[in-house]
Design an enzyme around this catalytic site. Structure first.
Site, PDB file in Angstrom:
ATOM      1  N   TRP A 204      -2.467  -2.137   5.045  1.00 20.06           N
ATOM      2  CA  TRP A 204      -1.059  -2.492   5.227  1.00 20.06           C
ATOM      3  C   TRP A 204      -0.196  -1.288   5.585  1.00 20.06           C
ATOM      4  O   TRP A 204       1.015  -1.424   5.761  1.00 20.06           O
ATOM      5  CB  TRP A 204      -0.534  -3.212   3.984  1.00 20.06           C
ATOM      6  CG  TRP A 204      -1.214  -4.533   3.800  1.00 20.06           C
ATOM      7  CD1 TRP A 204      -2.254  -4.810   2.967  1.00 20.06           C
ATOM      8  CD2 TRP A 204      -0.939  -5.752   4.509  1.00 20.06           C
ATOM      9  NE1 TRP A 204      -2.648  -6.119   3.119  1.00 20.06           N
ATOM     10  CE2 TRP A 204      -1.859  -6.717   4.044  1.00 20.06           C
ATOM     11  CE3 TRP A 204      -0.014  -6.112   5.491  1.00 20.06           C
ATOM     12  CZ2 TRP A 204      -1.868  -8.028   4.531  1.00 20.06           C
ATOM     13  CZ3 TRP A 204      -0.024  -7.412   5.967  1.00 20.06           C
ATOM     14  CH2 TRP A 204      -0.938  -8.348   5.491  1.00 20.06           C
TER      15      TRP A 204
ATOM     16  N   ASP B  26       0.850  -1.182   0.000  1.00 21.58           N
ATOM     17  CA  ASP B  26       0.000   0.000   0.000  1.00 21.58           C
ATOM     18  C   ASP B  26       0.891   1.238   0.000  1.00 21.58           C
ATOM     19  O   ASP B  26       1.998   1.217   0.541  1.00 21.58           O
ATOM     20  CB  ASP B  26      -0.897   0.011   1.246  1.00 21.58           C
ATOM     21  CG  ASP B  26      -1.973  -1.065   1.181  1.00 21.58           C
ATOM     22  OD1 ASP B  26      -2.218  -1.580   0.068  1.00 21.58           O
ATOM     23  OD2 ASP B  26      -2.559  -1.381   2.227  1.00 21.58           O
TER      24      ASP B  26
END
Lengths: 178, 151
Positions: free
Chosen positions: A156, A123
Site C-alpha cells: 500500500w 502501511d
C-alpha cells in the site's frame, strides 16, 4: 437483538430440558446410546450449513488483549509486520517512515462490546522492515487476487513517493453499522 | 409437546437464529460501505491521491452524475466494478458520495438500482479512454475537472 437472542436461547433451554427429562423417564441407557449413535453417525453425513466469513459476516472474536499478538482483535484483517514491534505503535508509524496514502480497510469484531468496527491498515513507508518484528497474516475478508478490489496482498506504499514497505498500523475508523 | 416435536422446534429455532444473525451482519449503511470499499483509495474525506491517479471528489464528482456518459463511466470505475457490492448497495454508495461531495447548489439525479444494473451490463472497452472522452468534452464546455494522470 441480544434480548431476542436471550429469549430464543431460554426457549431452547426449556424445550431441551423438557424433552430430556421425558426421554429419561421412558428409555433405558442402552436404548439412548443406540439411538444417539445413529444420530451422531447421521449427522456426519449432513453437510455443514454455510457460514458467512466474508466482510459482511461477523469477525472471529479474538480474546487476547496484547496488541503485539496477531490474534488481537484490531489485527483481524492484517497482512504485514506490526508497527508496534517495529519501533512504532499500534496506530503510529515508526520515526523516519510515513503512512501510506492508500490502505486496506477491514471489519473486525471487538470482543468487549460485540460490535463490528471498520479498521484501516495503513502501511508505513520509507525504511526496510525490522527482521525481529512480528509478521501477521490474518486477512479476514480478503479474496483471491483475481478479485482485485477485495485483495490485500499489495504494497500500500505504492501511492507514496517512497514505496519501501516497513510495517502496518491498525487504525479504527468507526463502527461498521452506522 | 412430545420429545420429537421439541427436536423439530430446536432445529427451526436454530436455523432462525442463524438466518437472523446473517441478515443483521450482511447489511451495511452506505457510509460504512463507502469506508469499507472506497475509502482505502479515495480516503475518508474523498480527496483521493492525484499523483497516484485517484481523483478527488469534492466539488467535481457531480459533473459525472449530470452527464450521460459520466454515469456510464461511474459504473465502470475499477473500484466500483471490483467492490463486490450488490446493485442496490452501489446505488446507495454513489448517492452518498454525490450528496456528501457534490457542489452544494447543483441538483443531481440519483442512481436507482435498475439504472446501476443496466449501465453495468453495457460493455466499456477502455475505462481510461472513456474518461478522457468525457473530460475533453466537458473541458470544451468550460467545466473544470480534477487532475487525472493515467496515460
Amino acid at each position: 437483538m441480544s434480548s431476542m437472542m436471550n429469549r430464543l436461547f431460554n426457549l431452547i433451554d426449556k424445550a431441551s430440558e423438557k424433552s430430556t427429562r421425558q426421554a429419561a423417564q421412558h428409555y433405558g441407557r442402552r436404548s439412548f446410546l443406540a439411538r444417539a449413535g445413529t444420530v451422531f453417525a447421521g449427522a456426519m453425513l449432513v453437510p455443514v450449513l454455510p457460514f458467512d466469513r466474508s466482510l459482511g459476516g461477523a469477525a472471529f472474536a479474538a480474546t487476547t488483549e496484547d496488541e503485539n499478538d496477531c490474534s488481537y482483535w484490531k489485527h483481524c484483517a492484517l497482512d504485514g509486520n506490526l508497527c508496534s514491534t517495529s519501533g512504532g505503535s499500534l496506530t503510529s508509524c515508526p520515526a523516519g517512515t510515513e503512512a501510506s496514502k492508500v490502505s486496506w480497510i477491514g471489519t473486525c469484531r471487538n470482543p468487549d462490546d460485540e460490535k463490528d468496527y471498520l479498521v484501516s491498515y495503513n502501511d508505513c513507508c520509507g525504511r526496510a522492515t525490522v527482521p525481529s518484528s512480528t509478521f501477521c497474516f490474518t486477512s479476514e475478508g480478503e479474496r483471491p487476487g483475481y478479485r482485485m478490489g477485495l485483495h490485500n496482498d499489495i504494497n500500500w506504499c505504492m501511492a507514496n513517493t517512497n514505496k519501501g514497505y516497513h510495517c502496518t498500523v491498525s487504525v479504527v475508523l468507526g463502527v461498521a453499522n452506522t | 409437546m412430545n420429545h420429537k416435536g421439541a427436536g423439530g422446534l430446536l432445529i427451526v429455532l436454530l436455523l432462525a437464529v442463524q438466518l437472523l444473525s446473517q441478515a443483521a451482519a450482511a447489511e451495511r449503511s452506505a457510509a460504512a460501505n463507502y469506508i469499507l470499499r472506497c475509502a482505502g483509495c479515495h480516503g475518508t474525506e474523498g480527496r483521493g491521491v492525484a499523483s497516484a491517479g485517484i481523483p478527488t471528489f469534492p466539488g467535481y464528482v457531480d459533473e459525472f452524475f449530470n452527464d450521460e456518459e459520466g454515469r456510464l463511466y461511474l459504473m465502470h470505475v475499477p473500484g466500483v466494478v471490483g467492490a463486490g457490492l450488490r446493485n442496490d448497495e452501489i446505488s446507495e454508495v454513489m448517492n452518498y458520495v454525490v450528496d456528501r461531495w457534490g457542489k452544494p447548489n447543483v441538483e443531481v439525479e440519483h442512481f436507482t438500482t435498475e439504472e446501476v444494473g443496466r449501465l453495468r451490463q453495457q460493455p466499456v472497452k477502455d475505462v481510461v479512454l472513456l474518461r478522457y472522452s468525457i473530460t475533453d468534452r466537458l473541458a470544451k464546455e468550460g467545466v473544470e475537472l480534477p487532475e487525472y494522470t493515467w496515460p
